[in-house]
Design a protein around this motif. Structure first.
Motif: not given
Length: 399
Positions: A81-82, A109-110, A251-253, A285-289
């Motif tokens: 992902m990264p 992504t990380a 969107s790609a990742p 992914q944790n978009v909250g972070i």
């Protein structure tokens, strides 16, 4: 299309979407920034606590030994992902992807797997215990891997190039490491407290209540992010006013990562519900972070709005993609839910809890086998037959 790659059809006249001036002033005030950080942190904690408190701790202990599934998830989470985020930033940065957007995408992504992934696994009946286990372990690992991946890929993408701000600092200087680690600490604390609550209370009713509380907090966090982003008053900070490179790059990742994770899990010969769980954990992914970090990292309302657009749109994309992915997995029999069951029943039923009840009934029959030699041997009998056999001694006693 404008010279910077922005779609002119999406670029509405500035005056038509500008917020009232007093709202822009509020968004720039120090007290609003502090309040926004408190609200986002509270919602993030409640979301993760609720999802963690849904899981039976005994299942969690069993899943810790599921090395292949966990290693597959960790590898796709922190290696694939990264890298995909970095590729998107490098390729599309010249087509309108701004520095705040690029930094925010690299953070997304990380980041570790989002605890809302637990909600997806619960809703569509993948392996929820494995999902929470992977979320907990990936969160612990992310305390090292998230800053390491950010240092690696921000330097690779930007080097010592100066950011677009007035302070003249580099892009790397824009990253507020303290805010990132505070967000990670919130996630770790919420997981630990949620699991402790599940262990101490040990009630299916509490599990379901915690699940609903976490789901509501996740929805509120998305709504709050949208409100904060819209208060910038600039078309450049609106989700639907971005160049095509923004939508493709974010969107790609999500799409490519989901495909790679599913293939890796299938090659590792994991059980079908585990394959779905690994795919969900990698993609979600944790978009909250990233949301909490973006609120704290950028003082300029426009830059903060641009940075918030990334987790907002990524969250929308992963919801759509995972919804389709989980439905396909369910219909092909890759989840715990029966593929021929009605959709409303599947999403309303927690098969994770039902499995616990079935296992208790099977254990009862096994115990009866040991203590009653005259009782017919039930070895090799499926769980449904054992449930029927479990009734026989009671009926005999009544006779």
């Amino acid at each position: 299309m404008d010279s910077d790659g922005r779609n002119s059809l999406l670029a509405l006249p500035t005056g038509s979407i500008n917020m009232p001036r007093h709202l822009e002033t509020v968004a720039e005030s120090e007290w609003f920034q502090i309040l926004a950080q408190i609200i986002s942190a509270t919602l993030l904690f409640t979301l993760i606590f609720g999802m963690s408190a849904t899981v039976d701790v005994q299942h969690l202990r069993e899943q810790v030994h599921n090395k292949f599934a966990i290693l597959t998830g960790i590898a796709t989470q922190f290696l694939i992902m990264p890298l995909l985020g970095y590729v998107s930033v490098v390729i599309l940065g010249r087509y309108g992807l701004t520095d705040p957007m690029a930094v925010s995408l690299l953070i997304v992504t990380a980041s570790p797997g989002g605890s809302y992934s637990n909600w997806w696994c619960s809703m569509f009946n993948a392996d929820l215990a494995l999902s929470v286990t992977m979320t907990a372990i990936s969160t612990m690992v992310s305390t090292i891997m998230l800053p390491a991946n950010l240092l690696l890929y921000v330097n690779a993408a930007f080097g010592l190039r100066e950011s677009g701000g007035d302070d003249g600092g580099t892009v790397l200087d824009k990253i507020d490491w303290a805010s990132l680690f505070v967000s990670l600490a919130i996630v770790v604390a919420a997981i630990a407290l949620g699991l402790c609550a599940s262990l101490k209370i040990s009630s299916h009713r509490f599990n379901r209540l915690a699940n609903r509380m976490g789901s509501l907090s996740g929805i509120l966090l998305i709504v709050f992010s949208g409100v904060v982003s819209s208060l910038s008053g600039s078309n450049e900070a609106q989700v639907w006013g971005q160049p095509w490179s923004f939508y493709v790059g974010v969107s790609a990742p999500c799409l490519v990562g989901l495909v790679i994770a599913t293939l890796c899990a299938a090659v590792a010969r994991l059980r079908k519900p585990e394959v779905i769980t690994v795919g969900v954990e990698c993609c979600y992914q944790n978009v909250g972070i990233a949301t909490s970090a973006a609120v704290a990292m950028f003082d300029d309302p426009v830059e903060r709005g641009q940075a918030l657009c990334v987790p907002l749109f990524y969250g929308l994309m992963e919801a759509i993609v995972l919804g389709i992915y989980c439905i396909i997995g369910w219909k092909f029999g890759w989840t715990k839910a029966p593929s021929d069951e009605k959709f409303c029943v599947v999403i309303a039923t927690t098969y994770e809890v039902d499995d616990d009840d079935n296992e208790s009934e099977v254990d009862l029959v096994d115990h009866m086998d040991e203590e009653n030699p005259e009782y017919p041997d039930s070895s090799g009998v499926d769980s449904e037959s054992k449930r029927i056999l479990a009734i026989i001694p009671t009926e005999k006693t009544q006779d």
